[in-house]
Each structure stands twice: as C-alpha cells, then as structure tokens.
Motif scaffolding. Structure first.
Motif, PDB file in Angstrom:
ATOM      1  N   TYR A  67       2.379   7.727 -18.772  1.00  0.00           N
ATOM      2  CA  TYR A  67       1.096   7.923 -18.283  1.00  0.00           C
ATOM      3  C   TYR A  67       0.935   9.375 -18.053  1.00  0.00           C
ATOM      4  CZ  TYR A  67       0.260   3.143 -18.387  1.00  0.00           C
ATOM      5  OH  TYR A  67       0.015   1.729 -18.939  1.00  0.00           O
ATOM      6  N   TRP A  68       1.750  10.122 -17.217  1.00  0.00           N
ATOM      7  CA  TRP A  68       1.723  11.348 -16.667  1.00  0.00           C
ATOM      8  C   TRP A  68       1.809  12.433 -17.703  1.00  0.00           C
ATOM      9  CZ3 TRP A  68       5.079  15.658 -17.243  1.00  0.00           C
ATOM     10  CH2 TRP A  68       4.553  16.844 -16.400  1.00  0.00           C
ATOM     11  N   LEU A  69       2.544  11.928 -18.738  1.00  0.00           N
ATOM     12  CA  LEU A  69       2.590  13.161 -19.797  1.00  0.00           C
ATOM     13  C   LEU A  69       1.582  13.125 -20.690  1.00  0.00           C
ATOM     14  CD1 LEU A  69       5.132  14.894 -20.940  1.00  0.00           C
ATOM     15  CD2 LEU A  69       5.580  13.087 -22.507  1.00  0.00           C
ATOM     16  N   GLN A  70       0.905  11.820 -20.854  1.00  0.00           N
ATOM     17  CA  GLN A  70      -0.352  11.752 -21.663  1.00  0.00           C
ATOM     18  C   GLN A  70      -1.402  12.606 -20.970  1.00  0.00           C
ATOM     19  OE1 GLN A  70      -1.181   7.335 -21.811  1.00  0.00           O
ATOM     20  NE2 GLN A  70      -0.922   7.376 -24.074  1.00  0.00           N
ATOM     21  N   ARG A  71      -1.694  12.352 -19.691  1.00  0.00           N
ATOM     22  CA  ARG A  71      -2.719  13.294 -18.820  1.00  0.00           C
ATOM     23  C   ARG A  71      -2.415  14.516 -19.068  1.00  0.00           C
ATOM     24  NH1 ARG A  71      -2.707   9.094 -14.619  1.00  0.00           N
ATOM     25  NH2 ARG A  71      -1.066  10.402 -13.370  1.00  0.00           N
ATOM     26  N   MET A  72      -1.190  14.956 -18.825  1.00  0.00           N
ATOM     27  CA  MET A  72      -0.773  16.234 -18.811  1.00  0.00           C
ATOM     28  C   MET A  72      -1.213  16.960 -20.305  1.00  0.00           C
ATOM     29  SD  MET A  72       0.475  18.111 -16.777  1.00  0.00           S
ATOM     30  CE  MET A  72      -0.165  19.931 -17.304  1.00  0.00           C
ATOM     31  N   ILE A  73      -0.937  16.239 -21.313  1.00  0.00           N
ATOM     32  CA  ILE A  73      -1.150  16.792 -22.528  1.00  0.00           C
ATOM     33  C   ILE A  73      -2.711  17.002 -22.813  1.00  0.00           C
ATOM     34  CG2 ILE A  73      -1.206  16.441 -25.000  1.00  0.00           C
ATOM     35  CD1 ILE A  73       1.620  15.110 -24.614  1.00  0.00           C
ATOM     36  N   GLU A  74      -3.529  16.218 -22.127  1.00  0.00           N
ATOM     37  CA  GLU A  74      -4.975  16.265 -22.208  1.00  0.00           C
ATOM     38  C   GLU A  74      -5.322  17.499 -21.092  1.00  0.00           C
ATOM     39  OE1 GLU A  74      -6.280  12.652 -20.912  1.00  0.00           O
ATOM     40  OE2 GLU A  74      -5.575  11.662 -22.633  1.00  0.00           O
ATOM     41  N   GLY A  75      -4.254  17.861 -20.566  1.00  0.00           N
ATOM     42  CA  GLY A  75      -4.803  19.047 -19.276  1.00  0.00           C
ATOM     43  C   GLY A  75      -5.049  18.650 -18.234  1.00  0.00           C
ATOM     44  N   ASN A  76      -4.729  17.377 -17.715  1.00  0.00           N
ATOM     45  CA  ASN A  76      -5.058  16.909 -16.497  1.00  0.00           C
ATOM     46  C   ASN A  76      -3.971  16.599 -15.652  1.00  0.00           C
ATOM     47  OD1 ASN A  76      -5.891  15.040 -14.647  1.00  0.00           O
ATOM     48  ND2 ASN A  76      -6.959  13.755 -15.771  1.00  0.00           N
ATOM     49  N   PHE A  77      -3.821  17.185 -14.752  1.00  0.00           N
ATOM     50  CA  PHE A  77      -2.731  17.034 -13.615  1.00  0.00           C
ATOM     51  C   PHE A  77      -2.764  15.954 -12.868  1.00  0.00           C
ATOM     52  CE2 PHE A  77      -2.612  21.885 -14.127  1.00  0.00           C
ATOM     53  CZ  PHE A  77      -1.400  21.950 -14.327  1.00  0.00           C
ATOM     54  N   GLY A  78      -3.933  15.202 -13.003  1.00  0.00           N
ATOM     55  CA  GLY A  78      -4.049  13.846 -12.143  1.00  0.00           C
ATOM     56  C   GLY A  78      -4.484  14.031 -10.775  1.00  0.00           C
ATOM     57  N   TYR A  79      -4.306  13.105  -9.786  1.00  0.00           N
ATOM     58  CA  TYR A  79      -4.614  13.164  -8.556  1.00  0.00           C
ATOM     59  C   TYR A  79      -3.788  12.990  -7.586  1.00  0.00           C
ATOM     60  CZ  TYR A  79      -9.322  12.575 -10.839  1.00  0.00           C
ATOM     61  OH  TYR A  79     -10.494  12.785 -11.298  1.00  0.00           O
ATOM     62  N   SER A  80      -3.747  13.878  -6.340  1.00  0.00           N
ATOM     63  CA  SER A  80      -2.840  13.362  -5.302  1.00  0.00           C
ATOM     64  C   SER A  80      -2.774  11.906  -5.090  1.00  0.00           C
ATOM     65  CB  SER A  80      -3.097  14.422  -4.174  1.00  0.00           C
ATOM     66  OG  SER A  80      -2.331  13.769  -3.009  1.00  0.00           O
ATOM     67  N   MET A  81      -1.606  11.550  -4.859  1.00  0.00           N
ATOM     68  CA  MET A  81      -1.251   9.900  -4.607  1.00  0.00           C
ATOM     69  C   MET A  81      -1.525   9.874  -3.097  1.00  0.00           C
ATOM     70  SD  MET A  81       1.721   8.570  -6.771  1.00  0.00           S
ATOM     71  CE  MET A  81       1.649   8.296  -8.524  1.00  0.00           C
ATOM     72  N   ARG A  82      -1.407  10.985  -2.327  1.00  0.00           N
ATOM     73  CA  ARG A  82      -1.663  10.752  -0.899  1.00  0.00           C
ATOM     74  C   ARG A  82      -2.992  11.025  -0.690  1.00  0.00           C
ATOM     75  NH1 ARG A  82       1.994  10.931   3.634  1.00  0.00           N
ATOM     76  NH2 ARG A  82       0.611   9.916   5.141  1.00  0.00           N
ATOM     77  N   TYR A  83      -3.756  12.035  -0.987  1.00  0.00           N
ATOM     78  CA  TYR A  83      -5.010  12.222  -0.660  1.00  0.00           C
ATOM     79  C   TYR A  83      -6.171  12.025  -1.622  1.00  0.00           C
ATOM     80  CZ  TYR A  83      -1.718  13.871   2.623  1.00  0.00           C
ATOM     81  OH  TYR A  83      -0.624  13.890   3.523  1.00  0.00           O
ATOM     82  N   GLY A  84      -5.875  11.517  -2.859  1.00  0.00           N
ATOM     83  CA  GLY A  84      -6.925  11.339  -3.969  1.00  0.00           C
ATOM     84  C   GLY A  84      -7.534  12.691  -4.610  1.00  0.00           C
ATOM     85  N   THR A  85      -7.286  13.575  -3.904  1.00  0.00           N
ATOM     86  CA  THR A  85      -7.732  15.028  -4.394  1.00  0.00           C
ATOM     87  C   THR A  85      -7.389  15.392  -5.850  1.00  0.00           C
ATOM     88  OG1 THR A  85      -7.622  15.482  -1.975  1.00  0.00           O
ATOM     89  CG2 THR A  85      -8.500  17.234  -3.503  1.00  0.00           C
ATOM     90  N   ALA A  86      -7.923  15.856  -6.605  1.00  0.00           N
ATOM     91  CA  ALA A  86      -7.391  16.250  -7.818  1.00  0.00           C
ATOM     92  C   ALA A  86      -6.548  17.306  -7.716  1.00  0.00           C
ATOM     93  CB  ALA A  86      -8.745  17.143  -8.846  1.00  0.00           C
TER      94      ALA A  86
END
Lengths: 316, 565
Positions: A67-86
C-alpha cells in the motif's frame, strides 16, 4: 560521462526500492506502533483497535508495504499516523529550514576550514601548526550540543547579541536580516565539527601535494609561489575535499538532529527523530527516503565533480 | 569507474538528545478544561491598562494540529486553551463555575443535564455561540468517521453507540431546546459526567461542510482557526511559534495584553531566556532551575502538585510479586523522601496511594501508612516472610527458589536517569536481587509492559481533576498494567460513580476507603507527585494561578504597566 551519469541515475531507482523495503522492515521491527505511546486513560480501549484497523496496522507487513509503495509511486507520502497531517505538508514546512541551515553552515565551514588548512600546511611542525591541530582535535572531539550551549550562553544570554531559538522573530521586524541573525548560532554550532574536519583534510592533502614532484618542477621552473599554490597545489589538494563534501551531503539529517533540537529549529532532523520515537511509519519512511536521496545525489555529485576537477579521471 | 577514496569521518551522528517527549513522562487523562470568567480577584495593585506583548515558552513543540476535537498533546492544549472555551470552568479546588454555560441543572434521575448558555459569547468571526454548536461538537465526536481519541467525552450520551455504528447521524440524547438551552441525557447517571462532557466547543458554521475525517488537514484546523476564547490564533510557524491576538469581543472582557506569542524553546536554554527577558512565562520549569530563576531579579515562580503521580509498577500476575509482605517491604526499602528532596529539589510530594494529593477526595495523611524509609524494618519484614539470604547474599523466595526482579524505565528524563539506579541500589541494600535494565525508548517500554515482559517499571500517570480511578484501576481496565484484581476495589470504584455518589461527602468517603485499601495492598510502589512549576516575569500583573490551571482561565485579566510594555 553523460552515459555514466545516466547509468548512475537509473541505478538509483532499484537502490531506493531496496532501501525503502529495508527501512520499512526495520521501522516495523521496533517494538510498539504509533498508538502504543498513547497512555491516556480517558481514551476508550476500542479506539486503539479501531484506529489500528483504520491505519491498516492490522494487515500483514507485506500488504502494508505494498500500500505504501503504491501511494509512493503516485507521489503520495501518505498521512502521519499519529497526527493525521499530510506527510508532504510536514516535510514542506521543514525541508527549507534544514537545507538553509546545512548550506550556510557548510559555507562557513569551508570559508574558515580550507584557508586555515592551507595556511598551516605551509608551516608544518610550527607552533602555529600544533596549535591549530590541537584546536581542531578539540573541535572534533567535543559534541556539538556542548558547543551549542556555550555559544548560546555567551552570545544569546550574556551578551544578548543574537537570538537563541527559532528561525525568525515572532514579533517586530522579520525580514532577511532577522533570519540571518537567527541562523548564525545554529549554523556555527553545526559548522564547528566540519571546520575542524575540512581544516585537517585540507592540511594533510596540501602537505601531501606539496611534496609531489610536479610541485618541485613548477618551483624549479621559476613560477611564483602564489602561482604554484593556486594553479598546481590547490587544484590537486582540493580533491579529497570534493569527495568529503559529497559524502557530507548524506549526513545533512543526522548532523542536524541535535542542533535543530537545541535551537528549536524546526527541520527534518527533528521531524525524523520524533517520528522514530512515535513510530510514525509514514513520516519515518519519507524522511529516510529524503536522506537516502541526499546520500546518493551527494555521492553522484562527488564523482562527477571529481572528474571535472581532475581531468585524469574518466568514466566510461 | 574511477577509484574513489573513502574515509571514515567523524560526523555528529550520536543521538544524545534531551528531547523530553510528553510520552516520556507518561501522559495521562487530560480532560481539557479551559478559559475565563467573572468573579476575578486582581491580585496586583493598580488599574489594568491595555497593550503590550508577552512571550510564553514551552519546552516541547506542539504537534500542530489545532482542531479541538482531534488534538492529543498537552502542548497543543496550551495554545488551544487560549483560543477555545468550554461549557464550564474549574476553580482551583476543582469545583465548577460558569463558562460558556451560565448555569446547568440535573434532572431528578440525575441522567439529564440541561445547560443554559450565555448569550453574549461570540465566535471570533462574529457569529454567536449557540446550543447548535454544542450539539454539533458532541455529534461530531460520535461520528463513525471521526478518527480522534475523544469518544469518551460522549460515550455515555444516549444514542452515541448508534451514531458510532453509523446507524444514526445525531445522538437522540441531545436536545437543542432553544438557541441557548441544550439538554443532554446520559445512559447512566454519573457524578463525574459534567467533567467528562466539559470540552472545547467548535463552531458548526465553520466545520459542518467538511467531512469529519478531513478536519485535521483542513485549513480551518491549521491556519484559519476560529475559536471563541480570549485570544485568536493569528500566526503559526509550525514547530516553532504560535502568535495569538486579543479577541476584542470576548465575553469575559477584552484581554489587556494585545499579543501573546508561544515559543518552543529547548529546556536547556529556557532559564537563560527568562533571565534576559526573551521569555516572560515558562510552562514546565525543571526543578533544578527553580533557584536560579527565582534569583534572576526578573521572574517569580508558581508551583503546585500536579494532578498525577510517579510510581514503580508491579506485574501482579507474576507469581514472585504476589507476596504482599515483599511489596510492603520494598516500600520501606526506598527513600522516597530523599528522592523528592534530592532529585526534585523538594518540588514534589511523597504519595502513599495512587491519588492526586491535591484532589478534594485525597485521604488525610493520618489515614494512610506513610511507609517511612526504614531499611532495617524492611529487612526484618523480609526475614519474617521467609525471604532468607542465600549463599550469594541475595534473598531467596520463601520456597527456597532464587528471586531476581528486573526494573525497566524509559530514556529521556533526567530525573529517571538518576532515580532508577538509586531505587535499584536501595532494593539491593535490603538483599533483594534487583536488576536495572538499560532504558528503552518510551514506546518500547510500553510495548513490553503491555505484553507483560517486565517485572517492575517506572512510569507516571497524569490524572483528570475528577478523582474517579476507573480507567486505570478497575480489574478489567486496559490501563491496569499491574493486573490488580480485587473485587473490593472494583466495588468501591463503582460506588464512587453510583447514584449515591452525587452526594460529594459520600463520594469522598468511598474514595478514602479505596485509597486505604490500595495503600495497604501496594500494587505499585507509590513514589511522588511532582510539582508543575511555572515561571513568570513580574512585570505581568493580574496573574492568579491555581493548581488546576496556571492561567485560572483568566488570560484576559493579565496586564502590563505602561512603563514596562
């Protein structure tokens, strides 16, 4: 040369994948997860299971990585798991601070370290040489937090010349001058070890070069000492420094953690360190990727510049 | 390719940080209570004047999520608390006074609370604060898609489970009677309910169009923050500083000080910044710095015991720790007074039960065994209980098997770094083979605790101001890391939140009994309650701190004489 560079850059891609997989595994191998540190008895126990599910932490590791890799390839670093911030927002807020601090401290280190190194290399075994060598040992062996505290004590607290914390004043004038004032102490703190390092490398490499045959030849054919130094000696002696600079680019994050914390300088080092303590996986991954890129680009630059400075080196 | 010279370099990669994470001291119940109100007593002489700016310091950077129903950390609360109001406020003795709600009443069955809101409260964009906002706040927290940790605030409201399950969008227990009256019906009458419900209210008109799951990233939570408190958040430099500006329409009166800047400062430089005037107020002064701050000619200190305590837990599911005499003997073996005097420089109180010493329900000292430091008595108790010294000098268990106990603690706290070895030495001095493990980071320690991989561990709890110990001490509680299972204790905990406990005298009686029980059972080594210590520049007038809140929710009353602005 171009071929070589293209090959090197292409080679970075599998390296990054490999690195990301290793960092991912290592980050998850540490005990705990982003919710473990939340010891707040007002929080309902169900919240933890619910959040772990929401964050995908209940999935097998390889799926989480996918999942992480998929998002990463789309250029999406994801959201902080602790604070919800991008994560991209968190990085964007801080990367400028870290780069600025790093560049300025390096310029300081080079401007001070190299001339001193050359200067004492011309007077080996002199009292001056011993003095400078001793001072550089002190610089290398004293941890940066100690220098930081001393600088803060003298210049911020006793003399009151410079601000001790932050990147800008929050009140009053906040222009470029203000920014520079805030930069001076942390940049010098970070630079001290590098000054000592560059000084020592420059000294020994200049000494080494001064003993070379071509230098004797240059002198023998009657060149002025200045021309000998600049055209012949320094051109050769600078090479280890070029390598060093490239390699140091990789240490931009590790070196900055302590200094950034002490001067409340919100940068990537601070962000990454706190993310590790919080087990905030997406942030850990993002910061590590940036560090890996910095190291690879640094090495590449070192190699490329090497060839540029030293025509004997050919990549093909 | 060309050869490359590589040299091992010295670079500053050592991770020798003194990052005091909130987690490092064991965060805890933090039912936020905030803001300001009437019945002011201006402590200082003179007539308040407007103007000036103050800088307030905190030693850990807030996480920067300024949404009142999502935030987690104490440092964010420092800033949020100036910008958002709650329904009621707490006096220094934790009794309640009016906040956004002028008054409130309980129904005969104590299950329904009706709040009457004041009519002059306004959001910082000019809209009135109404009962719709209150209902919206609670309903948002109950939503299925709400990803924050505060469900406890609404879990007792009728209909919360249905909303959480996605079967309803609003809770049937919440009724907006008119724009300024709201009634909330709970599933079970609880004397602590108003404290639980008391929470920051958020503006409906700002958030209603945004899905609740997206709030943490919305500009309404990160940059354009509209609150209803005495100050408005006007500038955020993430991780670094937070500027607030006086809200001229505040119902408690326009704040005198025009600007407040919160600054993140490293704890090691903070005392110096107080001294040179760069900081006017510091939250979280370290005990070792108190004397130097006091004598710097600029600042005064306020301190009060925190609602919380430090302890060393026992894993009571571990057979070797189930012996009461052993645990009691350990209490006598540790010089807790000495630790408070030496490591906290006296800025703390030794405790003898897991209770905040400042709570109205704290047992009188005479009711509890003080377990004074007495290694001789400790050794005698151990001898009598059959813990005989073996050939290697360490005591064995009564059945003759060897006894060794490990102690774990977390890194990052200068006090713990000294405390843990001292305690270990003192246990060894009475012949207990105590082994101190090297410190782990907080997350690792908690993981090991939850997995029962430790024997004893150093930690602390911060507590809510309401004394109900259910979440930590009920036999089945998630946070009962000790696995302390005692039906008598469970019964008392239930009695403490029963219908009868609406009578505060009865409630106190129950909690005193409970403290006596735990004082005897020693499910953990009770250490101390450290003081919260604040420093403030004496040019600021009108400060009236209480143990509950340094500001006493009276930020609007602080002022600076003209000549010192």
């Amino acid at each position: 040369m171009t071929n070589y560079l293209v090959r090197r850059i292409l080679f970075m891609i599998p390296m990054l994948f490999l690195m990301s997989a290793i960092v991912f595994l290592m980050a998850h191998a540490a005990p705990g997860d982003p919710l473990q540190g939340l010891l707040d008895p007002t929080i309902k126990p169900e919240f933890f299971a619910e959040m772990r599910h929401r964050l995908g932490l209940d999935q097998p590791l390889y799926i989480q990585y996918w999942y992480w890799l998929q998002r990463m390839i789309e250029g999406n670093f994801g959201y902080s798991m602790r604070y919800g911030t991008a994560v991209s927002t968190m990085i964007a807020q801080r990367i400028g601070n870290t780069v600025e601090l790093y560049l300025v401290s390096h310029v300081i280190a080079l401007l001070i370290g190299l001339p001193i190194g050359i200067w004492v290399a011309r007077r080996p075994q002199s009292k001056l040489d011993y003095g400078v060598t001793g001072a550089s040992f002190l610089g290398l062996s004293t941890p940066s937090f100690f220098w930081g505290l001393i600088l803060i004590y003298i210049f911020a607290i006793k003399l009151g010349w410079l601000p001790a914390v932050g990147t800008v004043s929050t009140t009053g004038y906040a222009g470029i001058g203000d920014r520079i004032q805030h930069l001076i102490l942390p940049a010098f703190t970070l630079a001290i070890i590098d000054i000592a390092t560059y000084m020592r490398f420059m000294r020994s490499s200049t000494l080494e070069t001064l003993r070379m045959d071509f230098v004797r030849t240059a002198r023998a054919k009657g060149l002025k000492e200045g021309a000998v130094m600049f055209r012949h000696v320094l051109r050769n002696a600078i090479m280890p420094i070029v390598t060093l600079l490239g390699l140091n680019l990789g240490s931009v994050l590790s070196g900055a953690i302590i200094t950034e914390t002490m001067f409340s300088w919100p940068g990537l080092g601070q962000l990454g360190f706190n993310a590790v303590l919080d087990r905030d996986y997406p942030v850990i991954m993002a910061v590590n990727l940036m560090a890996a890129c910095a190291i690879m680009v640094g090495n590449l630059l070192a190699d490329a510049t090497y060839a540029w400075v030293d025509p004997r080196i050919r990549y093909d | 390719m060309g050869s490359r010279r590589r040299t091992a370099l010295l670079t500053g990669t050592g991770l020798m940080l003194s990052v005091a994470t909130l987690a490092g001291c064991g965060s805890g119940a933090s039912s936020p209570t905030n803001n300001s109100t009437s019945n002011t007593t201006s402590v200082n002489a003179g007539t308040p004047v407007d103007g000036g700016t103050i800088t307030m310091g905190m030693t850990v950077a807030p996480k920067g999520d300024f949404n009142p129903i999502y935030y987690e950390d104490l440092y964010t609360a420092y800033v949020l608390g100036m910008a958002f109001d709650t329904l009621v406020q707490q006096n220094g003795d934790t009794s309640l006074r009016a906040g956004l709600a002028n008054s409130w009443e309980l129904s005969a069955d104590k299950k329904t609370i009706t709040f009457h809101l004041r009519k002059d409260a306004k959001w910082q964009d000019g809209q009135p604060v109404t009962a719709d906002d209150v209902a919206f706040t609670y309903n948002s927290i109950a939503q299925k898609d709400y990803a924050g940790p505060r469900f406890n605030v609404v879990s007792n409201i009728v209909g919360s489970s249905e909303v959480k399950a996605g079967k309803a969008t609003t809770m049937s227990g919440i009724k907006v009677i008119d724009p300024y009256t709201i009634s909330i019906t709970t599933k079970r009458a609880n004397p602590a309910e108003i404290n639980t419900l008391n929470f920051y209210i958020i503006p409906k008109h700002i958030f209603e169009k945004i899905p609740v799951s997206q709030w943490p990233n919305a500009v309404q939570s990160t940059t354009n923050i509209i609150g209803d408190g005495p100050y408005q958040i006007t500038k955020i430099v993430p991780g670094q500083s937070f500027e607030l500006t006086a809200n001229p329409t505040y119902w408690g009166g326009k704040p005198h000080i025009q600007k407040v800047v919160w600054k993140v400062v490293d704890a090691s430089v903070a005392p110096g910044l107080l001294q040179n005037g760069e900081l006017d107020v510091l939250y979280g002064v370290s005990p070792k710095d108190v004397d130097s701050v006091k004598s710097n000619g600029k600042d005064a200190i306020y301190e009060a015991p925190a609602f919380g305590y430090s302890y060393i837990g026992f894993k009571l599911n571990e057979k070797k720790l189930q012996n009461l005499q052993l645990r009691q003997a350990m209490m006598y073996a540790i010089d807790r007074k000495g630790i408070v005097a030496g490591l906290l420089k006296g800025h703390g109180t030794v405790i003898n039960a897991p209770f905040a010493p400042t709570s109205w329900a704290a047992a009188p000292a005479s009711d509890l065994n003080p377990y004074p430091y007495d290694p001789t008595k400790s050794a005698q108790m151990l001898d009598a209980a059959g813990y005989k010294k073996g050939a290697d000098g360490w005591r064995t268990q009564p059945d003759g098997t060897p006894l060794s106990i490990t102690l774990d603690y977390s890194s990052g706290s200068p006090v713990l770094d000294q405390e843990a070895p001292i305690v270990t030495k003192q246990l060894q001095a009475v012949g207990i083979h105590a082994i101190l493990n090297p410190p782990h980071d907080f997350n690792t320690l908690v993981t090991n605790m939850e997995k029962d991989k430790v024997d004893m561990w150093f930690l602390g709890w911060s507590l809510a101001t309401d004394p109900d110990p259910e979440a930590i001490w009920l036999s089945t509680a998630k946070f009962n890391f000790e696995h302390y299972v005692n039906p008598q204790s469970d019964q008392l905990i239930q009695d403490g939140i029963s219908l009868q406990a609406f009578d505060q005298a009865y409630r106190k009686e129950v909690y005193v009994k409970w403290q006596e029980l735990l004082n005897h059972d020693v499910p953990m080594i009770y250490l101390y309650s450290a003081n919260n210590i604040y420093a403030y520049n004496t040019r600021i007038q009108g400060i009236d701190p209480t143990p509950v809140a340094f500001s006493n929710y009276h930020y609007q009353n602080w002022w600076i004489p003209k000549d010192k602005q």
